[in-house]
Design a protein around this motif. Structure first.
Motif, PDB file in Angstrom:
ATOM      1  N   GLY A  66       0.782  -1.228   0.000  1.00  0.00           N
ATOM      2  CA  GLY A  66       0.000   0.000   0.000  1.00  0.00           C
ATOM      3  C   GLY A  66       0.811   1.273   0.000  1.00  0.00           C
ATOM      4  O   GLY A  66       0.240   2.366  -0.101  1.00  0.00           O
ATOM      5  N   GLN A  67       2.128   1.173   0.092  1.00  0.00           N
ATOM      6  CA  GLN A  67       2.993   2.352   0.100  1.00  0.00           C
ATOM      7  C   GLN A  67       3.619   2.527  -1.280  1.00  0.00           C
ATOM      8  O   GLN A  67       4.262   1.619  -1.813  1.00  0.00           O
ATOM      9  CB  GLN A  67       4.103   2.198   1.147  1.00  0.00           C
ATOM     10  N   ASP A  68       3.445   3.711  -1.861  1.00  0.00           N
ATOM     11  CA  ASP A  68       3.987   3.973  -3.187  1.00  0.00           C
ATOM     12  C   ASP A  68       5.489   4.208  -3.144  1.00  0.00           C
ATOM     13  O   ASP A  68       6.002   4.883  -2.238  1.00  0.00           O
ATOM     14  CB  ASP A  68       3.318   5.202  -3.808  1.00  0.00           C
ATOM     15  N   VAL A  69       6.174   3.650  -4.128  1.00  0.00           N
ATOM     16  CA  VAL A  69       7.574   3.987  -4.375  1.00  0.00           C
ATOM     17  C   VAL A  69       7.561   5.030  -5.482  1.00  0.00           C
ATOM     18  O   VAL A  69       7.266   4.718  -6.638  1.00  0.00           O
ATOM     19  CB  VAL A  69       8.385   2.757  -4.820  1.00  0.00           C
ATOM     20  N   THR A  70       7.826   6.267  -5.138  1.00  0.00           N
ATOM     21  CA  THR A  70       7.711   7.354  -6.102  1.00  0.00           C
ATOM     22  C   THR A  70       8.830   7.292  -7.136  1.00  0.00           C
ATOM     23  O   THR A  70       9.890   6.681  -6.913  1.00  0.00           O
ATOM     24  CB  THR A  70       7.762   8.717  -5.396  1.00  0.00           C
ATOM     25  N   VAL A 109      15.197  -1.507  -4.375  1.00  0.00           N
ATOM     26  CA  VAL A 109      14.381  -0.480  -3.727  1.00  0.00           C
ATOM     27  C   VAL A 109      13.243  -1.134  -2.938  1.00  0.00           C
ATOM     28  O   VAL A 109      12.957  -0.737  -1.797  1.00  0.00           O
ATOM     29  CB  VAL A 109      13.826   0.501  -4.777  1.00  0.00           C
ATOM     30  N   VAL A 110      12.601  -2.113  -3.517  1.00  0.00           N
ATOM     31  CA  VAL A 110      11.502  -2.804  -2.830  1.00  0.00           C
ATOM     32  C   VAL A 110      12.007  -3.491  -1.569  1.00  0.00           C
ATOM     33  O   VAL A 110      11.365  -3.430  -0.513  1.00  0.00           O
ATOM     34  CB  VAL A 110      10.837  -3.825  -3.767  1.00  0.00           C
ATOM     35  N   ASP A 111      13.165  -4.125  -1.651  1.00  0.00           N
ATOM     36  CA  ASP A 111      13.751  -4.754  -0.465  1.00  0.00           C
ATOM     37  C   ASP A 111      13.961  -3.727   0.644  1.00  0.00           C
ATOM     38  O   ASP A 111      13.696  -3.985   1.824  1.00  0.00           O
ATOM     39  CB  ASP A 111      15.089  -5.408  -0.809  1.00  0.00           C
ATOM     40  N   SER A 112      14.445  -2.557   0.255  1.00  0.00           N
ATOM     41  CA  SER A 112      14.678  -1.495   1.226  1.00  0.00           C
ATOM     42  C   SER A 112      13.376  -1.049   1.882  1.00  0.00           C
ATOM     43  O   SER A 112      13.309  -0.862   3.100  1.00  0.00           O
ATOM     44  CB  SER A 112      15.363  -0.310   0.541  1.00  0.00           C
ATOM     45  N   VAL A 113      12.341  -0.887   1.081  1.00  0.00           N
ATOM     46  CA  VAL A 113      11.046  -0.468   1.615  1.00  0.00           C
ATOM     47  C   VAL A 113      10.500  -1.514   2.577  1.00  0.00           C
ATOM     48  O   VAL A 113       9.979  -1.183   3.647  1.00  0.00           O
ATOM     49  CB  VAL A 113      10.049  -0.210   0.466  1.00  0.00           C
ATOM     50  N   LEU A 114      10.619  -2.773   2.223  1.00  0.00           N
ATOM     51  CA  LEU A 114      10.139  -3.847   3.095  1.00  0.00           C
ATOM     52  C   LEU A 114      10.860  -3.829   4.438  1.00  0.00           C
ATOM     53  O   LEU A 114      10.230  -4.006   5.495  1.00  0.00           O
ATOM     54  CB  LEU A 114      10.330  -5.199   2.414  1.00  0.00           C
TER      55      LEU A 114
END
Length: 264
Positions: A66-70, A109-114
């Protein structure tokens, strides 16, 4: 922890620009003496670095739980990855696959967000003092005299102070989360010795063994210091490798339960 799984403070290990004047001089000195000046000035330099194609990158690039990666967040990291990959491609003579590089970058980037999301769920929020300490360490590590000078360099690279402090906080939180979920023990003396002996054996295999007369490494091979001189470095290396592997396992588990949508 392995920086390959974090987006925090992107590109800070390369604050100083590289000096390409030597390559430029070599290229110009090898040009035919009778070449046309006008044509030469209008032609692109043979070693000119390509620019990343950012036009087709969507915004948001992805959505993670649910969180956007801009696009802005993605591009900040992608530009540094592109510069490194483009340099390697020029050296090897291979063509850069920009589409694949974008996909690989998004994975990081996705790994970082997780990891950031997981740290937030655990309530791991660094203090201002911790952020200040990290910025001081980064400034020193980049050969700068102060945090202010460090922030000025970041500003030139397109990262303002607010973003820098936020990313520093993210890095600290992720590190705390990894250490909490996957603590790494200091390697035993036997493990350190085994690693050192393997390095020595590799050197002897590559250089044909040590010079028997002097007891030093064979000509052309760097001499490995005595074990006691590199013990701490080996310990840090082994712990870093173990923590990187543990981080990969953590991320794999987080991905299994995550809702990830890529718009690339």
């Amino acid at each position: 922890m392995s920086l390959s799984v974090t987006l925090s403070l992107v590109g800070l290990s390369a604050c100083g620009g590289s000096d390409d004047s030597g390559d430029t001089d070599a290229a110009s000195s090898s040009s035919p003496a009778g070449s046309d000046d006008a044509a030469r000035s209008s032609a692109p330099a043979p070693d000119a670095m390509p620019e990343p194609d950012l036009e087709q990158i969507p915004d948001p690039v992805a959505t993670v739980n649910g969180q956007d990666v801009t696009k802005e967040e993605f591009v900040t990291y992608y530009e540094s990855q592109f510069a490194a990959a483009a340099g390697q491609a020029q050296m090897s003579g291979e063509e850069l696959d920009e589409e694949q590089l974008q996909e690989d970058t998004l994975e990081v980037v996705v790994d970082s967000v997780l990891l950031r999301q997981a740290a937030e769920e655990e309530g791991l929020e660094p203090s201002d003092e911790e952020v200040d300490t990290l910025l001081e360490e980064l400034a020193t590590g980049n050969g700068l005299e102060s945090v202010d000078q460090f922030l000025e360099v970041l500003e030139q690279q397109g990262m303002d102070e607010e973003t820098a402090r936020r990313e520093a906080a993210n890095q600290i939180a992720i590190q705390a989360y990894v250490e909490q979920e996957a603590p790494v023990e200091e390697p035993s003396e036997e493990e350190l010795r085994a690693y050192y002996d393997e390095l020595v054996a590799q050197q002897e295999g590559a250089g044909g063994g040590e010079d028997e007369a002097s007891g030093t490494a064979a000509p052309g091979q760097p001499e490995i210091p005595e074990f006691d001189q590199v013990r701490d470095q080996i310990s840090q290396q082994l712990q870093s490798e173990e923590q990187a592997a543990a981080t990969d396992e953590l991320v794999a588990g987080l991905r299994e339960d995550a809702e990830i949508t890529s718009n690339l």
